[in-house]
Design a protein around this motif. Sequence first.
Motif, mmCIF file in Angstrom:
data_model
loop_
_atom_site.group_PDB
_atom_site.id
_atom_site.type_symbol
_atom_site.label_atom_id
_atom_site.label_comp_id
_atom_site.label_asym_id
_atom_site.label_seq_id
_atom_site.Cartn_x
_atom_site.Cartn_y
_atom_site.Cartn_z
ATOM 1 N N ASN A 45 8.584 10.145 -7.751
ATOM 2 C CA ASN A 45 8.947 11.538 -7.483
ATOM 3 C C ASN A 45 8.453 11.944 -6.102
ATOM 4 O OD1 ASN A 45 9.924 11.573 -10.086
ATOM 5 N ND2 ASN A 45 8.186 12.692 -10.924
ATOM 6 N N LEU A 46 9.320 12.553 -5.311
ATOM 7 C CA LEU A 46 8.981 12.889 -3.930
ATOM 8 C C LEU A 46 9.434 14.301 -3.591
ATOM 9 C CD1 LEU A 46 8.081 12.070 -1.020
ATOM 10 C CD2 LEU A 46 10.430 11.266 -0.662
ATOM 11 N N PHE A 47 8.503 15.105 -3.049
ATOM 12 C CA PHE A 47 8.820 16.395 -2.444
ATOM 13 C C PHE A 47 8.601 16.282 -0.936
ATOM 14 C CE2 PHE A 47 7.421 17.652 -6.756
ATOM 15 C CZ PHE A 47 8.568 18.308 -7.171
ATOM 16 N N HIS A 48 9.434 16.968 -0.171
ATOM 17 C CA HIS A 48 9.306 16.845 1.286
ATOM 18 C C HIS A 48 7.953 17.353 1.787
ATOM 19 C CE1 HIS A 48 9.824 21.108 2.465
ATOM 20 N NE2 HIS A 48 10.697 21.193 1.483
ATOM 21 N N LEU A 54 1.702 6.657 10.529
ATOM 22 C CA LEU A 54 2.496 7.473 9.603
ATOM 23 C C LEU A 54 3.091 6.598 8.499
ATOM 24 C CD1 LEU A 54 3.777 10.121 8.734
ATOM 25 C CD2 LEU A 54 5.625 9.713 10.376
ATOM 26 N N GLN A 55 3.632 5.463 8.859
ATOM 27 C CA GLN A 55 4.176 4.555 7.844
ATOM 28 C C GLN A 55 3.110 4.172 6.825
ATOM 29 O OE1 GLN A 55 5.977 1.236 10.032
ATOM 30 N NE2 GLN A 55 7.994 1.936 9.326
ATOM 31 N N LYS A 56 1.922 3.816 7.319
ATOM 32 C CA LYS A 56 0.841 3.374 6.436
ATOM 33 C C LYS A 56 0.380 4.497 5.511
ATOM 34 C CE LYS A 56 -3.692 1.126 6.435
ATOM 35 N NZ LYS A 56 -4.294 2.060 5.462
ATOM 36 N N ARG A 57 0.191 5.687 6.069
ATOM 37 C CA ARG A 57 -0.318 6.794 5.256
ATOM 38 C C ARG A 57 0.701 7.247 4.216
ATOM 39 N NH1 ARG A 57 -3.785 10.572 9.530
ATOM 40 N NH2 ARG A 57 -5.522 9.065 9.777
ATOM 41 N N ILE A 58 1.988 7.213 4.558
ATOM 42 C CA ILE A 58 3.020 7.537 3.566
ATOM 43 C C ILE A 58 2.950 6.538 2.414
ATOM 44 C CG2 ILE A 58 5.510 7.519 3.148
ATOM 45 C CD1 ILE A 58 5.877 8.805 5.893
ATOM 46 N N THR A 61 -0.491 7.188 0.427
ATOM 47 C CA THR A 61 -0.669 8.446 -0.293
ATOM 48 C C THR A 61 0.472 8.769 -1.247
ATOM 49 O OG1 THR A 61 0.329 9.724 1.522
ATOM 50 C CG2 THR A 61 -2.061 9.423 1.572
ATOM 51 N N ILE A 62 1.690 8.379 -0.882
ATOM 52 C CA ILE A 62 2.854 8.714 -1.709
ATOM 53 C C ILE A 62 3.304 7.526 -2.546
ATOM 54 C CG2 ILE A 62 5.240 9.569 -1.645
ATOM 55 C CD1 ILE A 62 4.563 11.006 0.957
ATOM 56 N N GLY A 63 3.037 6.320 -2.038
ATOM 57 C CA GLY A 63 3.405 5.131 -2.791
ATOM 58 C C GLY A 63 4.785 4.607 -2.475
#
Length: 442
Positions: free
Chosen positions: A337-340, A404-408, A411-413
């Motif tokens: 599940n993803l919210f912007h 940014l790629q790594k943290r996404i 944190t978001i999976g």
Amino acid sequence: MYFNREIETMPLDRLRALQNERLQSQVHMMYQQIPHYRELFRQHNLKPSDISGVRDLHKIPFTHKSALRDNYPFGLFARQRKDLARLHCSSGTTGKPIVVGYTQHDIGVFAEVVARSLAAAGCRPGMLLQNAYGYGLFTGGLGIHYGAELLGMTVLPISGGGTEKQLMLMQDFQSDVICCTPSYALTLAEEMKRRNIDQSALALRFAVLGAEPWTESVRSEIERKLQVNATNIYGLSEIIGPGVSQEDYEEKGTGSYIWEDHFYPEIVDKDTGDPLPYGEQGVLVFTTLTKEASPVLRYYTNDIASVYYDKSAKRTHIKMSPIAGRADDMLIIRGVNLFHTQVEAVIQNIPELTPNYQLVVFRKGAMDEVEVRVEVESALFDSIAAEQDAPLEHDRFLAAFHLLQKRIKDTIGLSMRVTLEHPGAIPRSEGGKLNRIVHRQA
């Protein structure tokens, strides 16, 4: 500052008794006046007497937006058209609009909850409020306008868009407060920089922002660039318009007060519809307690949030968290599940990047994928561009790209494609809501 201290600080037991009394009155009135609700009660073997207070609300089925569309234009009204003082419509882009009505009493309630909200935001009688919310069928412009006048402010009804004139009048009239969407506040800030407008020469002190979800990173950016104290105002036309809830400017980050003497909130599980405890995130549901023309019971907003009481707060009313997103706009990417706003929260801690971003959803094979387009910081971009032909390939921007790629992912999976854009590449708000998510063919 309080606008209505007695109500805003009412002890919780008295507030609950007031809610119960008003709910009983609202339910009986709606049962008598609105065939849709009378039939709904009949189908579920309910009588108005079964609802003795807010603890019984769970017995009543939800009201979804489809019910308002199916009863277009006036089928869910409890008053005849001749008794209405005003009509507004939603800004829906497909099918018939959502129509909401107001009696003169409703207009008074609308003005009061907005006045309370503006006072909580730091506004004071005599200040000049530049109202850059749209006037017309949208509830934002007139809702803020009447509330500001009730508070004793001077209103500049400039409406949305017209950025050049917005900035001219902001300078010439020395506006104290700006009301608009968060994305348009950033547009104004960027245009001020482009025109070399000295912010210190302005009187601007407060920004009351709403109509779209936003994060702490956007708040920080707006406050830094406009030198204002920025707070969130929340509302929706189906309930009344702006002024359903509001942050206090001295309590930022702790949630927004819901004026629950008029609007009773619940949080429910988005899959089961079951009520959730205070503090848990789910779908926000509202019941109007005092509305005469177009009241609603258990309106399913689709907004994702949580509610809770803050014992250290200056008011007794319940607070709501920022809106994380909408249940119907939630993306499901490879089962996640993803919210912007989750992506926005990651971007905020990378100084080379700005809050100007967009998610592009596309199909790759049998799966949905997401590309994150995000602008780089303009001052750094300009300084690097002066030294090399391809500034986006500079080591600092490449490091930000990989971070940014790594943290996404962490944190978001999710693994997402990231595209760095030069300043100005992402569409800007011109006063209305900004669409952070676009869908395209692969």
